[in-house]
Write an enzyme that holds these catalytic residues in place. Structure first.
Site, PDB file in Angstrom:
ATOM      1  N   SER A 142       0.822  -1.101  -0.074  1.00 56.11           N
ATOM      2  CA  SER A 142      -0.098  -0.086  -0.084  1.00 56.11           C
ATOM      3  C   SER A 142       0.855   1.379  -0.036  1.00 56.11           C
ATOM      4  O   SER A 142       2.143   1.130   0.347  1.00 56.11           O
ATOM      5  CB  SER A 142      -0.943   0.070   1.314  1.00 56.11           C
ATOM      6  OG  SER A 142      -1.571  -1.187   1.218  1.00 56.11           O
TER       7      SER A 142
HETATM    8  N1  SAH Z   1      -0.350  -4.044   4.187  1.00 59.42           N
HETATM    9  C1  SAH Z   1       0.139  -4.947   2.814  1.00 59.42           C
HETATM   10  C2  SAH Z   1      -1.095  -4.876   1.987  1.00 59.42           C
HETATM   11  C3  SAH Z   1      -0.904  -6.041   0.750  1.00 59.42           C
HETATM   12  S1  SAH Z   1      -2.371  -5.986  -0.264  1.00 59.42           S
HETATM   13  C4  SAH Z   1       1.256  -4.197   2.314  1.00 59.42           C
HETATM   14  O1  SAH Z   1       1.423  -2.920   2.308  1.00 59.42           O
HETATM   15  O2  SAH Z   1       2.118  -4.802   1.921  1.00 59.42           O
HETATM   16  C5  SAH Z   1      -3.435  -6.994   0.549  1.00 59.42           C
HETATM   17  C6  SAH Z   1      -3.086  -8.351   1.001  1.00 59.42           C
HETATM   18  O3  SAH Z   1      -4.339  -8.931   1.547  1.00 59.42           O
HETATM   19  C7  SAH Z   1      -2.619  -9.390  -0.028  1.00 59.42           C
HETATM   20  O4  SAH Z   1      -1.415  -9.754   0.346  1.00 59.42           O
HETATM   21  C8  SAH Z   1      -3.685 -10.293  -0.024  1.00 59.42           C
HETATM   22  O5  SAH Z   1      -3.085 -11.429  -0.329  1.00 59.42           O
HETATM   23  C9  SAH Z   1      -4.291 -10.265   1.297  1.00 59.42           C
HETATM   24  N2  SAH Z   1      -5.399 -10.876   1.578  1.00 59.42           N
HETATM   25  C10 SAH Z   1      -6.776 -10.685   0.811  1.00 59.42           C
HETATM   26  N3  SAH Z   1      -7.646 -11.370   1.256  1.00 59.42           N
HETATM   27  C11 SAH Z   1      -7.039 -12.037   2.439  1.00 59.42           C
HETATM   28  C12 SAH Z   1      -7.944 -12.868   3.462  1.00 59.42           C
HETATM   29  N4  SAH Z   1      -9.255 -12.985   3.575  1.00 59.42           N
HETATM   30  N5  SAH Z   1      -7.154 -13.151   4.429  1.00 59.42           N
HETATM   31  C13 SAH Z   1      -5.864 -12.701   4.597  1.00 59.42           C
HETATM   32  N6  SAH Z   1      -5.067 -11.994   3.747  1.00 59.42           N
HETATM   33  C14 SAH Z   1      -5.993 -11.623   2.495  1.00 59.42           C
END
Ligand code: SAH
Length: 208
Positions: free
Chosen positions: A61
């Site tokens: 993000s």
């Molecule tokens: N805060 C992280 C955001 C990554 S994007 C960063 O800045 O790197 C969002 C993430 O949520 C992805 O890695 C995706 O695989 C995860 N995600 C989506 N649905 C999910 C769920 N039900 N449980 C756990 N993770 C999930």
């Protein structure tokens, strides 16, 4: 990559100019090297205020989005926090600087397996990491002082509400807007903070 102090200072300045004024949060951004959390070849963009691809169609993000969500939670150093969507682990790393215990769930195993080593390399504290469906929460360690959801959804997952302490807060991208939810005696109080673009919160878990 040669770490560039000027780029970091520019990012901190950009965060301040976007209204981020919480010094603890800004200090956490200074102490966590974001270039260790982006894929090889994108390090030169690590200190821009942008979301970047991290593989598996997911993104790290944008710093100002993370900072705004953390600010909304009004975290204290004694808090135990649940994060849904570990992704790159950058926000997890910031949380280890801000609160007492971090629990983080990621559905994508290939992303998750990089994270604990990255936290060590970045000189951060440890976080409790788990592969699985974050929509179910992590009941063994509930209730939490705060919950931060890093993927977008159309509905607030009821398991997460159940695992939040009364009076506590959750930030979640809901219907294209970051919402701050407070669990009150009478139910949930929702406040829309800003528009946002997030990858979707998906059920189940996956190898890649
Ligand atoms: N805060 C992280 C955001 C990554 S994007 C960063 O800045 O790197 C969002 C993430 O949520 C992805 O890695 C995706 O695989 C995860 N995600 C989506 N649905 C999910 C769920 N039900 N449980 C756990 N993770 C999930």
């Amino acid at each position: 990559m040669q770490f560039n102090e000027r780029d970091l200072q520019r990012l901190i300045h950009a965060l301040r100019s976007k209204g981020i004024g919480d010094e603890r949060i800004l200090k956490a951004f200074v102490s966590v090297p974001r270039h260790l959390f982006v894929p090889p070849g994108l390090e030169h963009k690590a200190y821009t205020d942008a979301a970047l691809p991290i593989g598996g169609s997911q993104t790290i993000s944008a710093p100002s989005t993370v900072a705004a969500m953390l600010t909304a939670l009004q975290l204290s150093s004694r808090d135990r926090v649940l994060e849904i969507g570990t992704g790159s682990g950058f926000q997890t790393a910031l949380l280890t600087k801000l609160v007492a215990e971090v629990y983080s769930i990621e559905r994508n195993l290939s992303l998750l397996k990089e994270v604990s080593e990255r936290l060590v390399r970045a000189g951060c504290g440890t976080a409790h990491l788990r592969a699985g469906d974050g929509m179910l929460g992590w009941s063994e360690h509930a209730p939490y002082d705060a919950i931060i959801v890093s993927a977008g959804t159309e509905e607030v997952p009821s398991n997460l509400v159940d695992q939040l302490k009364p009076g506590s807060r959750m930030v979640i991208p809901l219907k294209g807007r970051i919402n701050l939810i407070t669990k009150t005696r009478g139910g949930l109080r929702l406040r829309e903070l800003s528009e946002c673009q997030f990858v979707p919160l998906l059920p189940g878990h996956t190898e890649s």
